[in-house]
Design an enzyme around this catalytic site. Sequence first.
Site, short mmCIF file in Angstrom:
data_model
loop_
_atom_site.label_atom_id
_atom_site.label_comp_id
_atom_site.label_asym_id
_atom_site.label_seq_id
_atom_site.Cartn_x
_atom_site.Cartn_y
_atom_site.Cartn_z
N HIS A 1 15.76 28.08 -12.31
CA HIS A 1 15.64 27.48 -10.29
C HIS A 1 16.98 26.79 -10.24
O HIS A 1 17.06 25.81 -10.54
CB HIS A 1 14.27 27.08 -10.37
CG HIS A 1 13.69 26.41 -11.03
ND1 HIS A 1 13.45 24.73 -10.50
CD2 HIS A 1 12.78 25.77 -11.67
CE1 HIS A 1 12.92 24.30 -10.75
NE2 HIS A 1 12.47 24.20 -12.04
N ASP B 1 16.23 24.70 -7.05
CA ASP B 1 16.41 24.40 -6.02
C ASP B 1 15.36 22.80 -7.13
O ASP B 1 14.99 23.41 -8.31
CB ASP B 1 14.99 24.30 -5.15
CG ASP B 1 13.64 25.01 -5.96
OD1 ASP B 1 14.57 25.32 -7.18
OD2 ASP B 1 12.25 25.61 -4.90
N ASP C 1 15.03 19.26 -15.11
CA ASP C 1 14.29 20.84 -14.22
C ASP C 1 14.96 20.88 -13.06
O ASP C 1 14.83 19.70 -11.66
CB ASP C 1 12.70 20.02 -13.97
CG ASP C 1 11.49 21.30 -13.01
OD1 ASP C 1 11.95 22.57 -13.23
OD2 ASP C 1 11.14 20.35 -12.20
N GLU D 1 11.24 27.50 -6.92
CA GLU D 1 10.13 27.82 -8.02
C GLU D 1 9.29 25.76 -7.49
O GLU D 1 8.08 26.00 -7.72
CB GLU D 1 11.34 27.26 -8.94
CG GLU D 1 10.07 27.65 -10.48
CD GLU D 1 9.66 25.88 -10.41
OE1 GLU D 1 8.46 25.64 -11.70
OE2 GLU D 1 9.86 25.55 -10.18
N GLU D 2 10.25 25.19 -6.53
CA GLU D 2 8.94 23.88 -7.11
C GLU D 2 8.36 23.92 -6.38
O GLU D 2 7.23 22.94 -5.31
CB GLU D 2 10.33 22.75 -6.56
CG GLU D 2 10.98 22.52 -7.80
CD GLU D 2 10.96 22.14 -9.14
OE1 GLU D 2 8.97 21.88 -8.80
OE2 GLU D 2 11.31 21.69 -9.60
N HIS E 1 10.68 15.42 -12.88
CA HIS E 1 10.05 15.04 -11.90
C HIS E 1 10.29 13.76 -11.33
O HIS E 1 9.08 13.43 -11.14
CB HIS E 1 8.85 15.94 -11.62
CG HIS E 1 8.97 17.02 -10.94
ND1 HIS E 1 7.65 17.60 -10.49
CD2 HIS E 1 9.77 18.45 -11.97
CE1 HIS E 1 7.37 18.78 -10.20
NE2 HIS E 1 9.14 19.35 -11.09
#
Length: 438
Positions: free
Chosen positions: A100, A102, A132, A166-167, A411
Amino acid sequence: MASSTDLKKILGDLNKESFISLLSKLIGESKYLQNNPPELIPQEDRAVKHVLDSLLPLSTTTGGGPLVINHVTYFPGRGNVIVEYPGTVPGKTLSFVGCHMDVVTANPNDWEFDPFSLSIDGDKLRGRGTTDCLGHVALVAELMRRLAETKPKLKSTVVAVFIANEENSAISGVGVDALVKDGLLSKLREGPLFWIDTADKQPCVGTGGMIPWKLHVTGKLFHSGLAHKAINPLELAMEALKEIQLRFYRDFPPHPKEEVYGFATPSTMKPTQWSYPGGGINQIPAECTISGDVRLTPFYNVKDVMEKLQEYVDDINENIGKLDSRGPVSKYVLPDENLRGSLTLSFDETSSGVACDLNSRGFHVLCKATEEVVGHVKPYSITGSLPLIRELQDEGFDVQTSGYGLMATYHAKNEYCLFSDMHQGYQVFVSIISQLED
């Protein structure tokens, strides 16, 4: 057709210079890819531009190569990209999905380096999105570029899907959910779908469902020196939550399959936030709210749990006078005033966990590739949530998940990945393609 050995020689190793060049451009856009609406709505097409700059010269669009590229946009500036390297056998497909474009938010003041530009420290590639998931975007793009440059003759069509949104699920109909709805991923049912958005180089075979909940508690405001005239919502909330948790763990104990899948924890139900309207230290407030979540292993049903939680709250409300209290004047019913404390339960958007098929060809191929490249294979499961993949599984896709960033920086502040891990990820992908040719 290229043999397994020949294919590995043809595709070679990850081109470090090309990979880092693309990753640097992607991380340079990450400030504009943060996903936290309404304040921050990502502009994924800023990342799409760099992916297309890398792959379009090798595509049928320009006539420069075999890649079939479809840039699909449902919301201005928020595109997805589907890239196909055509094989020779109809109905034989494998796909790499889930990369992804984003990212989660980053506050530069909290970081030891600039989160929005790529910096390199030895093997470390540092910046928001390296683990990520922009690192995976660059990795899979490099795989597709190499296929297009070397043009090995494959039975399988290899498909890469780079997705938006996605996030955060506050806005829907932007990313993979819309692609599935429009049938643009239907052919991916013809073979294993590898969702590339986890970490630590091992197959992730199970994820958790999530049920965000709020427990609003109403009492009666009064002076703290006259506690017998109040209904203390803080005490009521603590006792009610204790009772709810006891019932939850009784009804949803560790499941036998959790050991088979290697889940780090069973299902959990716990508070994570507490709020109240404010007031003086000498005031018992009128209300408070506890918020939290249920993390549910995929062997339990989200709807069943929500119904049970509501059942617990309804029962406690009906029998609120029987709930444990705190001290000789603590109470939740004031008969003289015809007042009772009360609980109201509400839920935010839920998601279901996934248990990957441990008997599928995709799983066995991923395990063999991992053991071959990394040196060992140890599938794992977590009750963290990967949105979207349960829906794919329910639609009939053979979903397997893996990733080559670092769980420790997922994250997190000071996010980074290792080039050596991404290099091994490329080798795993090549092994997967090779095995599925047999």
